[in-house]
Write a protein that holds these residues in place. Sequence first.
Motif, PDB file in Angstrom:
ATOM      1  N   LEU A 256      59.200  36.949  14.225  1.00 57.44           N
ATOM      2  CA  LEU A 256      59.656  38.153  15.377  1.00 57.44           C
ATOM      3  C   LEU A 256      58.530  38.046  16.714  1.00 57.44           C
ATOM      4  CD1 LEU A 256      59.674  41.547  13.741  1.00 57.44           C
ATOM      5  CD2 LEU A 256      61.431  40.476  14.898  1.00 57.44           C
ATOM      6  N   PRO A 257      59.368  38.188  17.814  1.00 61.14           N
ATOM      7  CA  PRO A 257      58.298  38.079  19.193  1.00 61.14           C
ATOM      8  C   PRO A 257      57.398  39.183  18.782  1.00 61.14           C
ATOM      9  CG  PRO A 257      60.615  38.542  19.671  1.00 61.14           C
ATOM     10  CD  PRO A 257      60.497  38.586  18.066  1.00 61.14           C
ATOM     11  N   THR A 258      56.050  38.932  19.251  1.00 68.93           N
ATOM     12  CA  THR A 258      54.970  39.318  18.874  1.00 68.93           C
ATOM     13  C   THR A 258      53.874  39.933  19.982  1.00 68.93           C
ATOM     14  OG1 THR A 258      55.106  38.557  16.654  1.00 68.93           O
ATOM     15  CG2 THR A 258      52.933  39.500  17.213  1.00 68.93           C
TER      16      THR A 258
ATOM     17  N   SER B 107      49.482  29.579  17.980  1.00 65.93           N
ATOM     18  CA  SER B 107      50.022  28.560  17.181  1.00 65.93           C
ATOM     19  C   SER B 107      51.056  29.386  16.088  1.00 65.93           C
ATOM     20  CB  SER B 107      49.017  27.782  16.345  1.00 65.93           C
ATOM     21  OG  SER B 107      48.110  28.527  15.633  1.00 65.93           O
ATOM     22  N   THR B 108      50.644  30.702  15.818  1.00 71.89           N
ATOM     23  CA  THR B 108      51.271  31.158  14.824  1.00 71.89           C
ATOM     24  C   THR B 108      52.596  31.708  14.997  1.00 71.89           C
ATOM     25  OG1 THR B 108      49.196  31.955  13.720  1.00 71.89           O
ATOM     26  CG2 THR B 108      51.157  32.936  12.985  1.00 71.89           C
ATOM     27  N   PHE B 109      52.926  32.214  16.300  1.00 67.55           N
ATOM     28  CA  PHE B 109      53.991  33.026  16.662  1.00 67.55           C
ATOM     29  C   PHE B 109      54.932  32.336  17.882  1.00 67.55           C
ATOM     30  CE2 PHE B 109      50.867  36.170  15.668  1.00 67.55           C
ATOM     31  CZ  PHE B 109      51.609  36.778  14.427  1.00 67.55           C
ATOM     32  N   PRO B 110      55.827  31.625  17.722  1.00 67.84           N
ATOM     33  CA  PRO B 110      56.729  30.934  18.723  1.00 67.84           C
ATOM     34  C   PRO B 110      57.110  31.894  19.908  1.00 67.84           C
ATOM     35  CG  PRO B 110      57.834  30.833  16.682  1.00 67.84           C
ATOM     36  CD  PRO B 110      56.679  31.938  16.498  1.00 67.84           C
ATOM     37  N   VAL B 111      57.274  33.088  19.847  1.00 71.28           N
ATOM     38  CA  VAL B 111      57.615  34.149  20.717  1.00 71.28           C
ATOM     39  C   VAL B 111      56.368  35.058  20.880  1.00 71.28           C
ATOM     40  CG1 VAL B 111      59.073  35.686  22.293  1.00 71.28           C
ATOM     41  CG2 VAL B 111      59.950  33.592  21.025  1.00 71.28           C
ATOM     42  N   ALA B 112      55.420  35.150  21.766  1.00 71.84           N
ATOM     43  CA  ALA B 112      54.102  35.970  21.824  1.00 71.84           C
ATOM     44  C   ALA B 112      53.770  36.438  23.126  1.00 71.84           C
ATOM     45  CB  ALA B 112      53.247  35.391  20.990  1.00 71.84           C
ATOM     46  N   MET B 113      53.061  37.448  23.353  1.00 68.96           N
ATOM     47  CA  MET B 113      52.211  37.649  24.223  1.00 68.96           C
ATOM     48  C   MET B 113      51.045  38.505  23.980  1.00 68.96           C
ATOM     49  SD  MET B 113      53.625  40.661  27.251  1.00 68.96           S
ATOM     50  CE  MET B 113      52.464  41.279  28.451  1.00 68.96           C
ATOM     51  N   VAL B 114      49.847  38.363  24.852  1.00 64.29           N
ATOM     52  CA  VAL B 114      48.713  38.710  24.423  1.00 64.29           C
ATOM     53  C   VAL B 114      48.149  39.454  25.636  1.00 64.29           C
ATOM     54  CG1 VAL B 114      47.293  36.564  24.980  1.00 64.29           C
ATOM     55  CG2 VAL B 114      46.436  38.215  23.473  1.00 64.29           C
ATOM     56  N   ILE B 115      47.602  40.684  25.459  1.00 64.79           N
ATOM     57  CA  ILE B 115      47.088  41.578  26.328  1.00 64.79           C
ATOM     58  C   ILE B 115      45.506  41.782  26.177  1.00 64.79           C
ATOM     59  CG2 ILE B 115      46.896  43.876  27.738  1.00 64.79           C
ATOM     60  CD1 ILE B 115      49.860  44.233  26.812  1.00 64.79           C
ATOM     61  N   ASN B 116      44.793  41.357  26.996  1.00 63.85           N
ATOM     62  CA  ASN B 116      43.132  41.530  26.807  1.00 63.85           C
ATOM     63  C   ASN B 116      42.673  42.237  28.112  1.00 63.85           C
ATOM     64  OD1 ASN B 116      40.516  41.043  26.146  1.00 63.85           O
ATOM     65  ND2 ASN B 116      40.347  39.269  27.253  1.00 63.85           N
ATOM     66  N   TYR B 117      41.934  43.467  27.641  1.00 58.21           N
ATOM     67  CA  TYR B 117      41.456  44.052  28.703  1.00 58.21           C
ATOM     68  C   TYR B 117      40.055  43.979  28.410  1.00 58.21           C
ATOM     69  CZ  TYR B 117      38.974  48.484  30.656  1.00 58.21           C
ATOM     70  OH  TYR B 117      38.328  49.118  31.094  1.00 58.21           O
ATOM     71  N   GLU B 118      39.016  43.610  29.401  1.00 58.49           N
ATOM     72  CA  GLU B 118      37.666  43.549  29.154  1.00 58.49           C
ATOM     73  C   GLU B 118      36.927  43.369  30.668  1.00 58.49           C
ATOM     74  OE1 GLU B 118      36.822  40.615  26.296  1.00 58.49           O
ATOM     75  OE2 GLU B 118      36.999  38.923  27.676  1.00 58.49           O
ATOM     76  N   GLN B 119      35.544  42.989  30.410  1.00 59.37           N
ATOM     77  CA  GLN B 119      34.778  42.771  31.678  1.00 59.37           C
ATOM     78  C   GLN B 119      34.924  41.543  32.420  1.00 59.37           C
ATOM     79  OE1 GLN B 119      33.669  43.713  28.711  1.00 59.37           O
ATOM     80  NE2 GLN B 119      31.984  44.963  28.661  1.00 59.37           N
TER      81      GLN B 119
ATOM     82  N   ALA C  99      49.110  37.008  28.676  1.00 59.50           N
ATOM     83  CA  ALA C  99      49.474  35.509  28.684  1.00 59.50           C
ATOM     84  C   ALA C  99      50.792  35.466  27.737  1.00 59.50           C
ATOM     85  CB  ALA C  99      48.583  34.668  28.130  1.00 59.50           C
ATOM     86  N   SER C 100      51.635  34.529  27.929  1.00 57.03           N
ATOM     87  CA  SER C 100      52.674  34.468  26.895  1.00 57.03           C
ATOM     88  C   SER C 100      52.924  33.000  26.285  1.00 57.03           C
ATOM     89  CB  SER C 100      53.820  35.117  27.695  1.00 57.03           C
ATOM     90  OG  SER C 100      54.027  34.044  28.688  1.00 57.03           O
ATOM     91  N   LYS C 101      53.619  33.017  25.476  1.00 56.56           N
ATOM     92  CA  LYS C 101      54.143  31.817  24.687  1.00 56.56           C
ATOM     93  C   LYS C 101      55.676  31.899  24.490  1.00 56.56           C
ATOM     94  CE  LYS C 101      53.413  28.945  21.543  1.00 56.56           C
ATOM     95  NZ  LYS C 101      53.610  29.261  20.089  1.00 56.56           N
ATOM     96  N   ASP C 102      56.620  31.369  24.962  1.00 55.25           N
ATOM     97  CA  ASP C 102      58.004  32.067  24.867  1.00 55.25           C
ATOM     98  C   ASP C 102      58.802  30.836  24.754  1.00 55.25           C
ATOM     99  OD1 ASP C 102      60.245  33.581  25.186  1.00 55.25           O
ATOM    100  OD2 ASP C 102      59.746  33.999  27.502  1.00 55.25           O
ATOM    101  N   SER C 103      59.233  30.764  23.456  1.00 56.02           N
ATOM    102  CA  SER C 103      60.135  29.479  22.985  1.00 56.02           C
ATOM    103  C   SER C 103      61.565  30.061  23.438  1.00 56.02           C
ATOM    104  CB  SER C 103      60.028  29.159  21.631  1.00 56.02           C
ATOM    105  OG  SER C 103      60.323  30.175  20.914  1.00 56.02           O
ATOM    106  N   SER C 104      61.888  31.242  23.418  1.00 60.85           N
ATOM    107  CA  SER C 104      63.219  31.633  23.767  1.00 60.85           C
ATOM    108  C   SER C 104      63.446  32.338  25.004  1.00 60.85           C
ATOM    109  CB  SER C 104      63.701  32.683  22.622  1.00 60.85           C
ATOM    110  OG  SER C 104      62.813  33.819  22.588  1.00 60.85           O
TER     111      SER C 104
END
Length: 301
Positions: free
Chosen positions: A165-167, A192-204, A294-299
Motif C-alpha cells: 500500500l502507498p505508505t 526499501s520496504t515500500f515501493p510507493v512511500a512518502m516521509v515527513i520529518n519535522y525537526e531542528q 521525500a518520496s519514492k514513487d514507483s506508480s
Amino acid sequence: RFAVSVGYWKDPYIQYFVRQAKERKAPEINRGNNNSAGLCGAGYYARVHGVSYLIKAFLEKTECNSQVVNLGAGMDTLFWRLKDENLLPRKYFEVDFPMIVARKIHNIKSKPPLSKPIMESHSGDSLLIDSHSLDSSRYSIVGADLRCSADLEEKLKRHGLDTHLPTLLVAECVLVYMTPQQSANLLKWAASTFPVAMVINYEQVNMRDRFGHIMIENLQRRQCSLAGVELCSSLDSQRERLLVNGWDNARAIDMMKVYSFLPQADVKRIEALEFLDEKELFEQLMQHYCICWASKDSSNL
C-alpha cells in the motif's frame, strides 16, 4: 494543550491526553515551534498546520487507499482528527516506546471520547488490546524501539502492515534523538520496504550558528542530548540525508517559510490572540526548525 485552549487551532482530543498546563506559554512558543531552549514539546500552530497540510495532500492523492505510520507518536491526536474529517487511511499505525504506549492505551481505554471512534471504525473480529499494544481494523498502536528496524517491521506486520500500500511515515522531533547511523537505518528500511512511500520529518535546522549552539547548550543542561544534531546543520544536509538513504526526491523548508505559506486570514486571527513583542526571537526560532519531505514513487502518484 495550552495553545489549543487559547484558540490557535481546534483539537477536542488533546485534553484527554495532556493535563492543562499550569504555566502560561509565551506567544512565540505557541505560534512557532518550541521555546528558545529548543525543547521539542507538543506541536504548535505552524508545525501542526504545515505537517497536516502534507499529510492531507498525501491522503487525498491516494484517495485514503493508503496507510500512515506515525513514528514516535507520543500523545498525538491525529487519528481522531482525521476520522472527524472523514480522511482516515486504510490503516493508521502509531509507534513509540512501550512505556509511552502503555500510558496512551490506558487513556484510550478509560476515556470513551477516545475509545468510541476506534470502535466505530472497527470491523471484523474482536479488538486486540493489551498493556503495550492495541490493534483494531483501522488503528493500531505498537510499542517498539525505532532503532531496531527488524523488530519494528515484525511488530507492524503482526498488526496488519501492508508493504504494497502507498505508505506515509511521519516523524516529528524523533530522528534528532537518534544517532546519524540509527536514523539512516530507519530511513533506508522505509525506502526499501515500500515501493510507493512518502516521509515527513519535522525537526531542528541551521544548528551550527550561535542561536543553534545556545539551543543545544540549554538542552544539555537539562540532560537532554540531540544525538543526531550534526544532520541538522542546514536545509541541504536535511535533504541530503533523505536522498542518500534511498529516497528519490526530497525537499526541506524552514518554519518561517511555512508560516508565510499559511492562509493569511487565519494567521491574522492567531496574531490577534496574544501580543507578540519578540518578533526577532520568533523569526530566529522559526529559522531553526524545518519540515522536510521525500518520496519514492514507483506508480507515479
